[in-house]
Structure formats: C-alpha cells, structure tokens
Scaffold this active site. Structure first.
Site, PDB file in Angstrom:
ATOM      1  N   GLU B  60       0.805  -1.228   0.000  1.00 53.88           N
ATOM      2  CA  GLU B  60       0.000   0.000   0.000  1.00 53.88           C
ATOM      3  C   GLU B  60       0.837   1.278   0.000  1.00 53.88           C
ATOM      4  OE1 GLU B  60      -0.621  -2.620   1.920  1.00 53.88           O
ATOM      5  OE2 GLU B  60      -2.635  -3.300   1.446  1.00 53.88           O
ATOM      6  N   HIS B 129     -10.595  -4.175  10.372  1.00 51.43           N
ATOM      7  CA  HIS B 129     -11.307  -4.153   9.088  1.00 51.43           C
ATOM      8  C   HIS B 129     -12.678  -3.487   9.226  1.00 51.43           C
ATOM      9  CE1 HIS B 129      -8.250  -6.896   7.633  1.00 51.43           C
ATOM     10  NE2 HIS B 129      -8.802  -6.938   6.450  1.00 51.43           N
TER      11      HIS B 129
HETATM   12  C1  TPP Z   1      -2.074  -4.424   4.591  1.00 54.35           C
HETATM   13  C2  TPP Z   1      -3.135  -5.294   4.046  1.00 54.35           C
HETATM   14  N1  TPP Z   1      -3.412  -5.245   2.735  1.00 54.35           N
HETATM   15  C3  TPP Z   1      -4.360  -6.031   2.210  1.00 54.35           C
HETATM   16  C4  TPP Z   1      -5.068  -6.892   2.999  1.00 54.35           C
HETATM   17  C5  TPP Z   1      -6.162  -7.762   2.418  1.00 54.35           C
HETATM   18  N2  TPP Z   1      -5.692  -9.143   2.372  1.00 54.35           N
HETATM   19  C6  TPP Z   1      -5.970 -10.014   3.360  1.00 54.35           C
HETATM   20  S1  TPP Z   1      -5.228 -11.473   3.145  1.00 54.35           S
HETATM   21  C7  TPP Z   1      -4.517 -10.979   1.705  1.00 54.35           C
HETATM   22  C8  TPP Z   1      -3.657 -11.910   0.941  1.00 54.35           C
HETATM   23  C9  TPP Z   1      -2.504 -12.338   1.753  1.00 54.35           C
HETATM   24  O1  TPP Z   1      -1.763 -13.249   1.050  1.00 54.35           O
HETATM   25  P1  TPP Z   1      -0.631 -14.085   1.764  1.00 54.35           P
HETATM   26  O2  TPP Z   1       0.202 -13.171   2.580  1.00 54.35           O
HETATM   27  O3  TPP Z   1       0.036 -14.873   0.722  1.00 54.35           O
HETATM   28  O4  TPP Z   1      -1.415 -15.026   2.780  1.00 54.35           O
HETATM   29  P2  TPP Z   1      -2.428 -16.204   2.457  1.00 54.35           P
HETATM   30  O5  TPP Z   1      -3.783 -15.598   2.429  1.00 54.35           O
HETATM   31  O6  TPP Z   1      -2.050 -16.824   1.183  1.00 54.35           O
HETATM   32  O7  TPP Z   1      -2.296 -17.125   3.614  1.00 54.35           O
HETATM   33  C10 TPP Z   1      -4.870  -9.673   1.411  1.00 54.35           C
HETATM   34  C11 TPP Z   1      -4.454  -8.923   0.223  1.00 54.35           C
HETATM   35  C12 TPP Z   1      -4.774  -6.893   4.371  1.00 54.35           C
HETATM   36  N3  TPP Z   1      -5.453  -7.672   5.224  1.00 54.35           N
HETATM   37  N4  TPP Z   1      -3.797  -6.115   4.861  1.00 54.35           N
END
Ligand code: TPP
Ligand code: MG
Lengths: 335, 331
Positions: B60, B129
């Site tokens: 971000e 959130h």
């Molecule tokens: C700072 C932030 N940006 C975006 C999100 C929305 N979001 C939640 S989980 C996620 C994907 C995370 O991917 P990863 O780190 O690979 O974890 P996984 O879900 O695959 O376990 C996103 C974009 C968030 N929670 N926090």
C-alpha cells in the site's frame, strides 16, 4: 522422509500427527459453522498447510513466541491452544481467548506464546522482530517465529525489520508460507525475483523446504531454533505449501484464478496428513487402528468444543468499554 | 428511473471517466480479474486492459507513492485501497506528500489523484477491518474528502473526484455496496461542497454522513410518527463542507444532532457541532448533539459490535430529548 532412528522420537511423531489432525478438524468444523450461518463474519482456513505450523511449533518451547496471520487457526493450535477457547473466540463468546473481542483474525494465546493473529498483511513483522529484540534485551533465550504468507513479501515493513534483525543478530525466524497465492493473485505476479533473495540481501541465512513434509519442516526448524537460541539468528525459511480452500470461506467460485486440477493434485498427492500417516504406518510408529483412534478422538474433541461454544454466553455489553486501556496500578476501575 | 447498486454506480463512474480521459488509470490489490473482493470493479479490466487496471502487490505505501508521482507528472491515478483501515499504511504518502505538494511548490505542482476506500462496522470483521477513518484525512489541509450516502451520490461524487485537480479521498460504506437507488442513465456530476437536503422539517436538523444518512432518515420516520418534523441533511463532502446549508437549516429548526460513524471523540461530529455553535448559537434552543461510534476499537463479538454505532432508535431517542427540552448538562 527419512526416519530418525531413535525410538524416543516416536512421541514427537505422534504429537505432530495429532496436531495436524487437530488443525484439519478445527478448520472443517469452522467451515461447517460458517456454512450453517452460525459464525459471525468470514474466516481464512489453514487446511493443507498443517505441516508448516506443526513442524515449526514442535521445535519451540512454550515461552518461545510466534506471531500469526489472518490465516491463523493452525498456528494457534500448533502452539498449544485448546479447541474450546478457540471456538468460543470464533463465535464471539466471552470464554474465547480474546473474550470475543478479536475473533478469527485476532485470535491469540498469550500463555502459550502466541502473540496473535493479525488482519494486516505483514503487520506482525515488526511485532515478531520486536519480541526477539526484547528477549535479547531481557537476557532470555526465547526465540520468535514470524509466520507470514507470500503476499506479505510486498510489505516494506518486513525489509526494514529484517535489516535490523540481521544487524543485531536477533533470535527471530521469518517463516514465509508460500501457498502460491495472495488472495486471488499468483505469487509470481506479486513478487519479483527469488523469494529467499530478499533475506539473503541482508545476509540472512535462508532455506527452502517442502512445507507438506512435516518431518523436513521439523528437522530444519529444530536446527534453526537451536542456533537462533545461541544468538546465531536471524533465519529465513520459505515453506512451499498450498491452501485447500478459497482465500476465505466465502471464496467458492475460484476457477478463474486457480484450476480445480491443481487443487486436486495437492490434495491427493501432497496432503501432509495422509502422507505422514503412511510414513507412520510404514515405520511402524502407529498402527492403522491407532491412527483411526487419533482421528476419532480429535473429531469428538472438536465436536464437544463446538457444542460448548455454541451454548456459551456472549460477553456482557458492559465489556465493550473494558480493555481499551490497561489500568495502571493505583488507578480506579477503568471507565 | 432505473435503480442500480452502489457498487455498479462506482463502476460506471470510473468506466465513463476512463473512456473520456486516457490519462486515468487505476491500481490496487486484486482490482483486475478479481474486480476487488467486493466485486465493485468487475468488468473494467476486460474493457481497459491490464495497463490501465493494474493489479499491485500487497504494497500500500508503495503504490500510494507511485500514484503521487504519477499524478505530479500528467497521469490521473485512482488508487483502490481494499479496506479503509489500511489508510494507516499510506498516511505518509497521502498526508506528507500528496496533500502538501501543491502548496509547497507554490502552486507549480499538483496531485490530481483519487483514493477510493471504505468505512463501516457491523460486518463482524473486527478491529482492523471495520474502522471509519475519514476524520483523520479530513484533518489534513490539501485533501478533499467525499462520503457518498447512496448509489446516486457514489456515481456523481466519484466523477467529480476524478476530475478534481487535488487529491481526493472517497469513503464508501462497505455494507452499502448492494443497496440500490435511482441513478439516471444520462451523465451527471455532483459538485463538491453542496449538501443534500433529503427531507425538510422544522423541529430538528439531523445531519448524517455516509450510511448514517439512512440512520437519520429512519429516525426521522420514527419522529414523524410522534408529530415531530426532522430535517435530514447529507453534507456529501466533508472537505469542502457546505457550512451554509447546515447553518441555515439549524437557524430554522434551532436543534441539531450530527451523526457519523467515526469515533465520536475528536471527530467529524465535533467539528460540525462546533461550527454550528459558532455560527448559529443564538438560534439554538438545545445544545447540538454529537453521535459517533463509541471510542473503542471495533469489537468482533456481535453482542458488542452492534452497540458501538449509532442506530435509528438511539438517534430518535436523542432527538426526542432535544425537542422536548430534556437535554440537561451531564445528561
Ligand atoms: C495491509 C493489508 N493489505 C491487504 C489486505 C487484504 N488481504 C488479506 S489477506 C490478503 C492476501 C494475503 O496473502 P498471503 O500473505 O500470501 O497469505 P495467504 O492468504 O495466502 O495465507 C490480502 C491482500 C490486508 N489484510 N492487509
Ligand atoms: Mg499466500
């Protein structure tokens, strides 16, 4: 997988098997609660990644710390949490680990060293590294493991803290669970270059391990944890793994970003639990009947915990203003 | 008139503007094929391609910074921030960079960008959130802040935001994405700084932002049953703020409640109430009331979460007290 010959290891093998089965059972029940509209909000399931949390946490003692993610139930179980308090938390009940205030995405278990799940991707990198700094500062030999997904590699905070961890030899292990996707996007579309190259740039010793092989994960973790405890940290692990469900429980139609055939392949050929079960049978650590018994006991345990949590009380509304601030000694009751 | 969802309204606004002006591009997480987790942007990548609907890594502060630089050099970026809570991650780029560039450069540089994000609790999404953080950015000179309260507003304000020469932050209520409202087929824009009077009344003014407009309208219905006529006003933009419409209404009704989903302390409600006190004090028959979200992190448990935000019932009760002269100091 290679069998470590010492019989004394059998207990650990059984424990790891049990813990993986417990995580799977927890998630299956959480999903059922969601589908039955009994769980408030959404949740992100850990199914498929069990060997990562279990292989690592088996190498930790209870005063060692972990930080977790939005996909945090597995880490929580693996670090020693109980089903009852976990399900209560998922349902927003008073007896939950966080008195219902945190829910799935903030589940924590202080007594077992779990500093908490985190709903900000990469948000725990600072906390984990700070916990390691604190251990060093206070003269404790605790190690901290920072769990995060491949998606968190996008967050700049991680690089700031890895730099400091390396400069100051902090006892922290960065455990990157590469499940190939961050939400609905493939890892190669989000992360340029090799994942481990990031840590290597800071001179951090990095390893890539099969995250579906609990013994491989555990063996590496034992080694790195022991060395981190001696002040040889930090370390970085890339654990290749896969999430079986959607990004969250509501992510059902996902073929536009991930083919069914790929999901099937991981589930049938690389399942960490059934592969480990086969190994336990082959090495005669457990019999078929014993494996079944473990499964049965765990299912019962989960069922009982769900029943308990469903009947449990919500926090009293007066709790809403409680815990905004911690009361200082000598202060009156918090308003 | 046709009715469309707020989500569709936002989608249409962005698509129309992107067709009109090729310097506009949009970036954010899972905005392209996935069309965002709320599916607000579905279909845009098919029309505009991945060069203009850009999926970013989960970075971000990084892509917010890119947007500032791009805006300073001729592009008109729209940044999609998946949850309003993540605004804390982009604060430096938004507030230290985007907000101040035009001023610091003596008017030579400008930053025409839109940051679209959301607010709103009661989705059982817990403390990271569910926040409504618009007051934070409204505090920073150089940023404009829009708060659509329906599909109609969402479309008109988005189009104005995209054409604005300044950084604009738009907060959509994530519980309202599927709410439908009449939206004309023909193009229209809603100018910034023009409040909307949804309902006229002479007894009390209810000022609401975003989804709190609906809360105020429901409260007004309940008041009507008691024979009390409430005027309901939606400022639509916080910066600029249509102070005149608010003040004129209060001069007429002599009572007001300001309802907003941000935390009550040091927030929007206090700001608006204070302006009314400063500029309509001698017309008031009761203290201007603030009703914001409780000053607590948003709790997960439904048993707790629902009591943290203003409801029609509570606005109704408060309005009743105000009209009946039952508001006493300390009460
Ligand atoms: C700072 C932030 N940006 C975006 C999100 C929305 N979001 C939640 S989980 C996620 C994907 C995370 O991917 P990863 O780190 O690979 O974890 P996984 O879900 O695959 O376990 C996103 C974009 C968030 N929670 N926090
Ligand atoms: Mg991932």
């Amino acid at each position: 997988m290679s069998r470590n010959s010492k019989k004394s290891n059998d207990e650990a093998y059984v424990r790891m098997y049990q813990q993986m089965v417990r995580i799977r059972a927890f998630e299956d029940n959480a999903n059922k609660l969601y589908l039955a509209a009994k769980m408030p909000g959404l949740t992100h399931m850990y199914s498929g990644q069990e060997a990562v949390a279990v292989g690592i946490c088996e190498a930790l003692k209870s005063t060692d710390k972990i930080t977790s993610t939005h996909r945090g139930h597995g880490h929580c179980v693996a670090k020693g949490a109980d089903f009852k308090e976990m399900f209560c938390e998922l349902l927003g009940k008073e007896e939950g680990y966080c008195r219902g205030k945190g829910g799935s995405m903030h589940i924590a278990d202080q007594e077992n060293g779990n500093l908490g799940a985190n709903a900000i991707v990469g948000g725990s990198a600072g906390i984990a590294t700070g916990a390691a700094l604190s251990a060093k500062h206070l003269g404790k030999d605790d190690v901290t493991v920072c769990f995060f997904g491949d998606g968190a590699l996008g967050q700049g905070l991680l690089y700031e803290v890895m730099n400091m961890a390396a400069l100051w030899n902090l006892p922290v292990i960065y455990a990157c669970e590469n499940n190939l996707y961050g939400e609905y996007t493939k890892v190669e579309e989000m992360a340029a270059g090799e994942l481990t190259a990031r840590a290597k740039a800071f001179g951090i010793e990095s390893h890539i391990v099969d995250g579906q092989d609990v013994l491989a994960v555990n063996k590496l973790s034992q080694d790195l944890v022991a060395r981190a405890r001696k002040g040889e940290g930090p370390f970085f692990m890339q654990l290749n793994t896969y999430r079986y469900h959607g990004h969250h429980v509501g992510d059902i139609n996902r073929e536009y970003y991930r083919p069914k055939s790929e999901e099937e392949l991981w589930k049938t050929e690389r399942d960490p639990i059934s592969n480990f079960a086969k190994w336990l049978l082959k090495e005669k650590v457990l019999t078929e009947a014993e494996l079944n018994q473990i499964e049965k006991d765990v299912q019962q345990d989960a069922k009982d915990a769900v029943t308990y949590a469903e009947a449990a009380d919500y926090p009293d509304v007066s709790e809403v203003t409680l815990h905004v601030y911690k009361q200082n000694q000598g202060e009156g009751a918090s308003q | 008139m046709r009715e469309i969802t707020l989500s569709k309204a936002v989608n249409e606004a962005i698509a129309e503007e992107m067709r009109r002006d090729s310097t506009i591009f949009l970036m954010g997480e899972d905005v392209a094929e996935a069309g965002t987790p709320f599916k607000v942007l579905s279909g845009l990548v098919e029309e505009f391609g991945t060069e203009r609907i850009v999926d970013t890594p989960i970075s971000e502060p990084g892509f917010m910074g890119l947007a500032v630089g791009a805006a300073m050099t001729g592009s008109r970026p729209i940044v999609d921030l998946m949850f309003g809570d993540f605004i804390f991650l982009v604060m430096d780029q938004l507030c230290n960079q985007a907000a101040k560039t035009h001023y610091m450069s003596g008017g030579k540089l400008s930053v025409p960008l839109v940051l679209r994000t959301n607010l709103g609790a009661t989705r059982r999404s817990a403390a990271q959130h569910s926040q409504s953080l618009h007051a934070l950015v409204a505090h920073i000179p150089g940023l404009k802040v829009a708060m659509p309260s329906s599909a109609y507003e969402a479309k008109g304000l988005m189009k104005t935001a995209i054409r604005d020469e300044n950084p604009v932050v738009i907060f959509e209520d994530k519980l309202m994405y599927n709410d439908k409202a009449p939206v004309p087929e023909e193009e229209y824009l809603i100018p910034f700084g023009e409040a909307n009077i949804l309902r006229e009344g002479r007894d009390i003014t209810l000022i609401g932002t975003s989804s709190m407009v609906q809360v105020c309208e429901k409260a007004a219905d309940m008041l009507a049953e008691q024979g009390i006529e409430a005027e309901v006003i939606d400022p639509r933009t916080l910066v600029p703020l249509d102070e005149d419409s608010l003040i004129n209404s209060v001069k007429k009704t002599s009572r007001a409640i300001v309802v907003d989903e941000g935390h009550q302390s040091y927030g929007i409600t206090g700001e608006i109430a204070s302006r009314l006190n400063e500029k309509a004090f001698y017309y008031l028959d009761a203290p201007v009331q603030r009703m914001g979200a409780m000053d607590v992190p948003v709790p997960f448990s439904p048993a707790l979460e629902d009591i943290t935000v203003p409801t029609p019932e509570r606005v109704f009760e408060q309005a009743l007290k105000s009209v009946k002269g039952e508001l006493f100091h300390g009460a």
